[in-house]
Structures are given as C-alpha cells and as structure tokens.
Design an enzyme around this catalytic site. Structure first.
Site, mmCIF file in Angstrom:
data_model
loop_
_atom_site.group_PDB
_atom_site.id
_atom_site.type_symbol
_atom_site.label_atom_id
_atom_site.label_comp_id
_atom_site.label_asym_id
_atom_site.label_seq_id
_atom_site.Cartn_x
_atom_site.Cartn_y
_atom_site.Cartn_z
ATOM 1 N N SER A 93 0.548 -1.299 -0.038
ATOM 2 C CA SER A 93 -0.337 -0.121 -0.528
ATOM 3 C C SER A 93 0.996 1.536 -0.401
ATOM 4 O O SER A 93 -0.064 2.664 0.520
ATOM 5 C CB SER A 93 -0.859 -0.315 1.048
ATOM 6 O OG SER A 93 -0.274 -0.189 2.465
ATOM 7 N N LYS B 238 -6.269 4.299 7.860
ATOM 8 C CA LYS B 238 -5.509 4.953 7.882
ATOM 9 C C LYS B 238 -5.873 6.314 7.407
ATOM 10 O O LYS B 238 -4.949 7.298 8.229
ATOM 11 C CB LYS B 238 -5.540 4.702 6.490
ATOM 12 C CG LYS B 238 -4.736 3.372 6.222
ATOM 13 C CD LYS B 238 -4.124 2.458 4.932
ATOM 14 C CE LYS B 238 -3.213 1.301 4.924
ATOM 15 N NZ LYS B 238 -3.021 1.035 3.725
#
Length: 801
Positions: free
Chosen positions: A694, A737
C-alpha cells in the site's frame, strides 16, 4: 568350536548332493534381522530351501558359513544384490532338527569378511571372500577407550536384574578393545542396520566410539527405568498402607456411630441432583454415578474424583435462566450512558433485543468486536449485559494453547477440571449469561491440541445446543448464551472460526470523540480513583485537548486515561499538602505536570524538501502515518532500500522506480540521471519492520518529488498499490489510515478510486473535516501532491508496451 555336530540331524531331512569347493570359497547363509559379531555364540533358525541346503553342506563338510544380512527382511529369495557385502565368518557348533520339523543352528562368529564376488550355478549361495582381521593397536587413545567401555559395560550389567557375577568378571578381564566392542554390540538392543554399520566399521577407534554412544544411551535408559520402578513400588506400598488405615478408620467410625454423617451427605447430594433440573439423559447418567458412589468406600482412590464430578454436575445451571430486560428504550439509555458514539454497535444490540422480544426462543447471535486496543471492546460487553439484565462473565483466551482449556480434561486424570466455558457458566449461575471471549485472535496451539478448533462447536449456533465438555461427559446447552468475542486483528482468527461470528468493527476515535469520552467517563473515573471531588480538581477542555494532541497518539483512549490520571494525582498531592482553593489545570499547565510535549505536527517540516512523501500504514493497534524519504547521489544507477522493508515493500519501490523511468521524458526528467546517480529510499523508524504494497503511491510520489525537485504538499497523505501501467489498486485498512491522517493534522487524503466502498466506514466528523481525492492513476497523485499540470500527468500515465 569343539562342540559336537549332529550330522544325522543334518541329513535326516533331505539329501543334498556333495559340492566340491575351493578353499577361498565360502558358503553364504542369508539372514533376516540378525548381525552376528566375532566371538558371539547365537542360535539361528533356518527354513528356506537354499538356506537348508547351505547349512547341511557346511555341517557335512565341516566348513564355516558366511552370514550376510538381507537389506529387505521381507525378501523371500534374496539375490546377491539384496545382501550387504560385509558379514561374519561363522562356525556351526551344532545343527539340530527339532521334533516339530524346524531346523536350528548354534553358531559362533569367528571374523569379519568382505565378499569379492558371488559364484553362480549352485543350489545355494557361494562367494569368494577376503577375511578382515582387526589390527592390533596399543595406542593410549585406544586404551583409554577400552577402559571407558569397560566402565560403561559394567555399569549397564549392574543396572540389569539378576546379572551373573561371572559375566561382569569376563567383561573386566577382556584386554582387546575390538573383542569387547563386538561383545557389547552383540548384546545391545539395536536396529539391524545399526548393527550392520558397526560390523562394517573397520576403524577400531571409530567402532569403539560408536559402541560407547549406543551403550551410554542404554545406561541412561536403564537408570531411569530403575528409578521409575523404585518410585512405583514406593507408591504402591504407600497406597496399600493408606487403604488399610482407611478401612480401619471406617470400622472405628462405624463403632462410634459416625457413619451417619456420610449417609447425610449422600442424601443431601441426592436431593440436590433432583433439584438441579437436569435433562432426562443427563439425570440418568448422574444417578448411575451416584449409585456407584454409594457402593464405594470413602478410602477408594476414585471416591474423591467421583464426588467432585457430581458436585460440578449439581452446581451447573442446567435449567436456571436469568430474567431478560427487553425494554428497548431502557437499553438505549444504558448503552448511551456507558459509551459515546458506536452507533452501529448499539443498533445491532437493540436489533437483537427486538428479535428476542418477538421470538423469545430464538438463538443468540455470536458477535465479534474487532478494533485497536483501548476502543472499549471489553467494557462494551459489560454494558450489553447491563442493558439486557444478564450476568456477565469474561474468559481470557490470550495465550491459551491447550484444547482442554476449552473442552476440559477427562475426569479420570488427577486434578481434572471442566473447560473455561463451563467454569464461566457455573460462576454466572445462569444458562443465558453474556459471555465474553476476550482476545480470540491471540489463541495459540501446541502439542496439547488447537483451542481454536475446539471453539468451532462453541461458536456455532447450530451445534452449541449439544456442546460436550470432556469433564462433564454429557451435552450442555449453550444456545441461550450471548457470546461476544473481541480481537485486535481479524486476519489472525482462523477462517472457519471467523465464519461463525458476526464481525462488528470498532474504529479508532477522533479527537472530538476522545474529548467527549474524557469529559463523560475518563475524568470522573480518574478523579474518583484519586479521591478527589470536581471542586478539588478541575481540568479544562483545553487541557484535555492539549493532552490528546501533544501527549497521546493512539486509536483508543488508554494512554489518554493514564495522562488524565497523572493530572489528577498532581492535584491530589496539592490537596493532601493542604493547598487551599480550587485546583484548576489548563493547557499552559501541562508542560509543568506532564513534561515537554511528546508529539508535535512534523508533517510540514518533514516534507519541506523534495523527495519526502507522507504515506499511510495499517498496524494491529490502528493506523499510522509513514514518511518515505528519497535522495540521490553520484553513482552507477543503483537502488538502495533501507528502513527494515519487507519483500513486498521492496518490490513496490522497484516498481515505482521502473514506472518513473518509463515516464521520465514525459515528466521532463533527464533519463541519463538514472545511469549516473544512485537513488536511496529510506523509511524512518528503521527498527520497526514494514511491509505491504500500500506504500506504492507514496514511493512513486517521493521519487517524482526528488527528480522533479518539487516538494510534496505538507497537508497531503496517500496510500495505494501501483502497477507498472501506472494504475492505482485498492488496499485495506482505509478507515484506520484516514483516522491516523486526521490525528496527525493532515487535511487531504489520496485514496484509490476502488476504495470508495470504504468511504461510509469513515466517521462522519472526519469526512466533514478532511478532503478526499480518489486516484485512478499515479498521474492523479502527481496533480494533487506535487501540483503537476494535468496535461503532463495524463501523458505520464499512458501505457507504453
């Protein structure tokens, strides 16, 4: 050698034609699972026609035979290639035909030999051989080995029962290391291939060392066997003495009239069994055990075990159900009073109560709360129990690695107990408690079994109505129990177990959430723990916000509560010292009490130079921001990666560099730079391992920032996996996140376009305060993060075959 040979026995069975043999030719006798060493006398039973013919010819002619071990003992008619090439030259001391028709040889080993070649065309195996004699060696090393071998052999003989003294003397008097090694090896309990290896070992020192290794192991086994035997004999003697004393005691008690006490206990136990409300099948089993107990002596070893088992059966809530509170409005009030926000979880509990109200006989759900530490998973279970009016019990599963912790031990074992599930039900005193299985993702496994597999039946509404604990030995109905599991990481729960639960994710808290939680719950709790009243300790909202921003950076509220506790203890010290007036703590007072600020907004300073991008990472304790730094120096075009990066993250960095090389001309980057300069990518916090795809967008942006000499916007964070075509792929942990970016003070987040489905999971307050950019390609990231023109970015992401 001088023992008589029974020639009549050798010829009585069948006639074998005489064979003229040369002196260097030896009759070969294949044997199964037997290795005879020189100097050893051993009986051999033979039955195969070729073996009979060979033995009878040797007995008739007085010739020795060569014993060769078969490689495969199941081979009925072994060929030369099925035999080992090293064997023992053996003299037949006696050939005997038994009354039952069996043929037996008594043989004595003479020396080793090696087969040169086999001779065909005879009714039995013949071979030309080379005899192998042990070399004479009187070196100090060999004499030391001989002395040690004598000591070990003598020790082994003394540990054996009924060892003749003559055998010990014979071992002590032997002066040949090779002969003693062969003697010991012949009587050791070794596998045939191990004995063959010793037979083939021609180096005398190595052979003695191998025999010493096997003999030392055997001595240890014999020593342990003797110790176990002695302990067992002592225990048996002790038990016999105890049984005799108990019998005498019972007789004395009967004479004194004290036997009535036992009758009263059994009567009370019988009445308790009838009142326990057990199912019919269980009641029948318990009555059978009770009858056994009545016939059993108090001194019997099984008496205490059976009595304890019956006590457990009586104390379990077979039919006791606590009255449920099905007032939805009251339940809503309780949940709101105990927990701030968590609307999704509260709605799910109210839905369950509504179903229970309409269908009282329905099955209870299996809920699993997943979230970072400190977000209130365990306390939420307690609130659910209070809202429903049920007892609450907690079972900690962290580190449990024994299946018996779930299913219990079989009652025949000393100290056996039911599993934690049954123990919790007994403690709750009802068949429908709220049972929290805490830290289900931290189950272990070992030689005692897999606890996660044992939980499959517990957490299956279709099966747990007949859950069987090993200690109880009968089914117990768990269908009315409301199970709530908690976990930090969903991926660490085995898939079959995860499939049985309804997963409810608890996100980390925003700054506004933490402020409300501190006001409503944490501050009062810490003030009460310090013995203070609100008048004695006033902490302003600005001070709480300062603690949240400068002294904690977490998804939950545990560190926040600790810091509030520090503030309350500071106020308690002043009150205890007699300070007058209210103790008011405001934001400027924090540094004097808690020390310097621990967390400061560093995004702007970190990204103030080209080559630094802010990424987002997921961890088991919530989201974190991640800085990606890139630099360049004169070199040969190498890519240097540091910061404890995993294999997947290293591959993402290589893919980002390859993508940038392919787009260099379009972006206005000199392609020769990649050949003349080394590029170094570093992810700080080098002691922490990092992995995953990611960070691809952040890696590409950092490299582009470095080579374009443009700084990344300080208020932007990004996440997403990239491809060599420049596409941005979806990633996981979006909610965590985004919350990490919000905690760090960032105002814009670049997310993969295919993660739009996760947008609703982000708390509404965060969605209002932050901007979101949905990335289809890395060009979109360059536009937002580096403010590259849209035309250049679009051309940069065109696919080139």
């Amino acid at each position: 050698m001088n023992s008589p040979i029974d020639h009549s026995a050798a010829t009585a069975d069948q006639a074998v034609p005489e064979v003229a043999l040369a002196d260097d030719v030896l009759i070969i006798l294949p044997v199964r699972n037997l290795v005879l060493y020189p100097g050893i006398v051993h009986p051999i039973t033979i039955g195969r026609p070729a073996s009979l013919a060979a033995a009878q010819e040797a007995a008739r002619s007085g010739r020795p035979v060569g014993l060769l071990l078969q490689k495969d003992p199941e081979q009925e008619d072994p060929a030369p290639e099925d035999l080992y090439r090293v064997g023992t030259l053996t003299h037949i001391l006696r050939y005997v035909t038994a009354p039952d028709g069996g043929h037996h040889l008594v043989c004595q080993g003479d020396s080793r030999f090696r087969v040169v070649d086999f001779i065909a065309g005879h009714p039995f195996l013949l071979a030309r051989i080379d005899r192998i004699e042990d070399r004479t060696d009187h070196s100090p090393e060999l004499e030391a080995r001989l002395l040690l071998l004598k000591q070990k052999a003598t020790e082994a003989l003394k540990l054996m029962p009924q060892t003749p003294a003559e055998l010990v003397n014979a071992v002590q008097s032997m002066e040949s290391a090779g002969a003693l090694a062969d003697l010991v090896a012949g009587y050791l309990d070794l596998k045939p291939d191990e004995k063959q290896a010793l037979l083939e070992q021609m180096d005398l020192k190595l052979r003695v060392d191998e025999v010493l290794k096997y003999l030392s192991h055997r001595v240890e086994v014999l020593r342990l066997s003797r110790q176990i035997s002695e302990r067992t004999k002592e225990q048996i003697d002790t038990r016999q003495r105890e049984a005799l004393l108990r019998e005498q005691m019972r007789t004395i008690q009967n004479e004194l009239g004290e036997g009535q006490e036992r009758e009263d206990e059994l009567r009370e136990l019988r009445e308790a069994i009838e009142a326990a409300g057990m199912p019919a099948a269980v009641l029948e089993t318990v009555h059978k055990d009770l009858r056994r107990l009545e016939r059993m002596s108090d001194g019997a070893a099984e008496y205490a075990m059976l009595r304890t088992h019956l006590d457990w059966m009586v104390e379990l809530p077979w039919s006791r159900l606590s009255e449920e509170r099905l007032d939805l409005a009251q339940a809503q009030t309780v949940l709101d009073a105990d927990h701030y926000d968590l609307e999704k979880v509260k709605r799910r509990i109210l839905e369950h109560l509504a179903v229970r109200k309409l269908n009282p006989e329905g099955k209870s759900p299996i809920l699993c709360f997943v979230g970072p530490p400190g977000v209130g998973k365990t306390s939420l279970g307690q609130s659910i129990a209070r809202a429903m009016g049920r007892p609450f019990e907690r079972v900690s599963l962290g580190g449990v690695h024994d299946e018996a912790e779930i299913r219990g031990h079989r009652r025949t074992y000393i100290g056996a107990l039911p599993g934690n599930i049954v123990q919790a039900l007994r403690k709750a005193g009802t068949r429908n408690p709220v049972l929290m299985l805490d830290e289900i993702d931290k189950l272990g496994s070992g030689v005692q079994g897999d606890p996660a597999s044992a939980l499959l039946e517990v957490l299956d509404p279709e099966q747990n109505a007949t859950f069987r604990d090993n200690y109880l030995g009968v089914p117990f109905d768990l269908s009315r129990v409301l199970f709530i599991a908690t976990a930090n990481v969903l991926d660490q729960i085995p898939a079959p177990l995860r499939d049985r639960m309804e997963v409810i994710e608890l996100p980390g808290y925003t700054e506004e959430d933490k402020l409300e939680i501190a006001r409503r719950y944490l501050l009062d709790r810490q003030r009460g723990g310090a013995g203070l009243t609100p008048e004695q300790c006033e902490i302003t909202d600005a001070a709480i916000a300062g603690v949240i921003r400068g002294y904690t950076r977490e998804a939950g509220c545990r560190n926040l509560e600790r810091e509030l506790g520090n503030l309350c203890r500071h106020a308690a010290l002043k009150v205890a010292l007699g300070a007058e007036g209210p103790n008011r703590i405001d934001a400027p007072d924090l540094a004097a009490i808690l020390g310097p600020v621990r967390f400061e907004p560093e995004t702007a300073s970190r990204t103030s130079v080209p080559g630094v991008a802010t990424g987002l990472a997921w961890t088991p304790v919530g989201g974190e921001i991640l800085f990606v730094e890139a630099s360049r120096a004169p070199g040969s075009g190498r890519l240097i990666l540091t910061g404890q990066l995993g294999e997947v993250m290293k591959e993402s960095a290589q893919a980002a560099l390859s993508l940038l090389k392919a787009q260099a001309v379009t972006l206005g980057i000199d392609p020769a730079v990649f050949d003349r300069q080394d590029i170094h990518i570093h992810v700080p916090a080098g002691a922490i391992p990092k992995d995953g795809p990611s960070a691809g967008v952040a890696l590409f942006t950092a490299l582009a920032s470095l080579l374009l000499e443009r700084t990344v916007r300080p208020d932007v964070a990004m996440t997403g996996e990239i491809t060599l075509r420049g596409l941005v792929l979806p990633v996981g942990g979006i909610k965590e996140k985004v919350l990490a970016a919000h905690r760090a003070g960032l105002t814009k987040v670049l997310l993969p376009a295919r993660n739009r489905r996760d947008f609703e999971e982000i708390p509404e307050s965060v969605r209002r305060q932050m901007g979101f950019v949905w990335l289809e390609t890395v060009g979109d990231a360059l536009i937002e993060a580096l403010e590259v023109s849209a035309v250049t970015a679009d051309h940069a992401t065109e696919y080139r075959a």
